[in-house]
Design an enzyme around this catalytic site. Structure first.
Site, PDB file in Angstrom:
ATOM      1  N   GLY A 160      -8.456   8.777  -2.116  1.00 44.12           N
ATOM      2  CA  GLY A 160      -8.777  10.025  -2.811  1.00 44.12           C
ATOM      3  C   GLY A 160      -7.621  10.526  -3.649  1.00 44.12           C
ATOM      4  O   GLY A 160      -7.798  10.950  -4.799  1.00 44.12           O
ATOM      5  N   TYR A 161      -6.435  10.450  -3.079  1.00 44.29           N
ATOM      6  CA  TYR A 161      -5.237  10.896  -3.806  1.00 44.29           C
ATOM      7  C   TYR A 161      -4.998  10.020  -5.029  1.00 44.29           C
ATOM      8  O   TYR A 161      -4.741  10.512  -6.129  1.00 44.29           O
ATOM      9  CB  TYR A 161      -4.035  10.851  -2.874  1.00 44.29           C
ATOM     10  CG  TYR A 161      -2.759  11.394  -3.472  1.00 44.29           C
ATOM     11  CD1 TYR A 161      -2.520  12.763  -3.518  1.00 44.29           C
ATOM     12  CD2 TYR A 161      -1.788  10.542  -3.997  1.00 44.29           C
ATOM     13  CE1 TYR A 161      -1.348  13.270  -4.068  1.00 44.29           C
ATOM     14  CE2 TYR A 161      -0.619  11.034  -4.543  1.00 44.29           C
ATOM     15  CZ  TYR A 161      -0.403  12.398  -4.575  1.00 44.29           C
ATOM     16  OH  TYR A 161       0.752  12.895  -5.128  1.00 44.29           O
ATOM     17  N   ALA A 162      -5.108   8.694  -4.855  1.00 45.91           N
ATOM     18  CA  ALA A 162      -4.899   7.788  -5.980  1.00 45.91           C
ATOM     19  C   ALA A 162      -5.923   8.032  -7.080  1.00 45.91           C
ATOM     20  O   ALA A 162      -5.584   8.047  -8.273  1.00 45.91           O
ATOM     21  CB  ALA A 162      -4.973   6.340  -5.502  1.00 45.91           C
ATOM     22  N   SER A 164      -7.545  10.831  -7.705  1.00 55.54           N
ATOM     23  CA  SER A 164      -7.301  12.127  -8.345  1.00 55.54           C
ATOM     24  C   SER A 164      -6.121  12.069  -9.293  1.00 55.54           C
ATOM     25  O   SER A 164      -6.164  12.619 -10.409  1.00 55.54           O
ATOM     26  CB  SER A 164      -7.074  13.213  -7.284  1.00 55.54           C
ATOM     27  OG  SER A 164      -5.846  13.032  -6.591  1.00 55.54           O
TER      28      SER A 164
END
Length: 256
Positions: A160-162, A164
């Site tokens: 999810g972080y990557a 975003s």
């Protein structure tokens, strides 16, 4: 124009999200040191007497605090309505608020994905769209996103972080393509491995920490203070011909 004038932010108003600690706090203090008054926004910031407020006021600058839950769409919209109504000008926007949740991709919960995307991407689009419209009406503005090394890479256990942060890299370019000719500069800073809450798990893992440090040419974890110079540059006239750029502040990681 003298070099000191190019980097001066006297008379400017800067809105900094995620300013309560870490990189965001250092950025807010740096902008104040360069002469800007600060609008500080965080989900947890005290409305009066926070550390960042005291630091900014000690520099002789004004400080206003706003609370906003970036994971709640209505909270973001309510915040935008209030901050735009209460502030005649906003010259600088720093989109720094963010979060990271770690779990292997095959086990990554839905709520992890939705929360990270909402905070790191959706809320930043809404804030930039609405405050950017105010800057367009003013005919000038500086917008700086906090990107990441995972704007360029995939990472491990943080899908999810990557996703975003990869999207933030494209969003910077999309806004810049439309607004550069209208006096609004849109750029980003991509931090490397920095000693903040987000990297505590990595720094406490002796194997991961060593592998990371072995790859960083400068041989150390970054510190929030390493972002003071870059943020002032991108917020000032010194960067007037810099558009759609992602500036890495990573100790040389991406050059390795």
């Amino acid at each position: 124009m003298s070099t000191s004038s190019l980097f001066s932010l006297e008379g400017k108003v800067a809105l900094v999200t995620g300013c309560n600690r870490g990189i965001g706090k250092a950025m807010a203090e740096a902008l104040a040191e360069a002469g800007a008054d600060i609008i500080g926004v965080s989900s947890s910031i005290a409305l009066s007497g926070s550390e960042v407020e005291l630091a900014v006021r000690a520099l002789g600058r004004e400080f206003k605090a706003y609370q906003c839950d970036f994971n709640d769409r209505e909270s973001v919209k309510n915040f935008l309505g209030t901050v735009l109504a209460e502030n005649e000008r906003i010259d600088i926007l720093v989109n720094n608020a963010g979060t990271i949740l770690r779990q292997p991709a095959a086990e990554h919960p839905d709520d992890y994905w939705y929360k990270v995307i909402e905070i790191n991407l959706n809320s930043q689009f809404l804030i930039t769209r609405d405050i950017g419209a105010k800057m367009l009406a003013q005919g000038s503005g500086k917008i700086i996103f906090t990107a990441s090394l995972l704007t360029f890479q995939g990472g491990v256990n943080v899908p999810g972080y990557a996703a975003s942060k990869g999207a933030i890299g494209s969003l910077v370019k999309a806004f810049s393509n439309e607004w550069a000719s209208k006096g609004v500069n849109v750029n980003a800073i991509a931090p490397g491995y920095i000693s903040t809450d987000n990297t505590e798990a990595l720094r406490n893992d002796p194997v991961r920490s060593k592998s990371i440090l072995d790859r960083i040419p400068s041989g150390r974890w970054g510190e929030p203070e390493d972002f003071k110079g870059p943020i002032v540059f991108l917020a000032s006239k010194a960067s007037d011909y810099v558009n759609g750029t992602i500036l890495t502040v990573d100790g040389g990681w991406m050059g390795r």
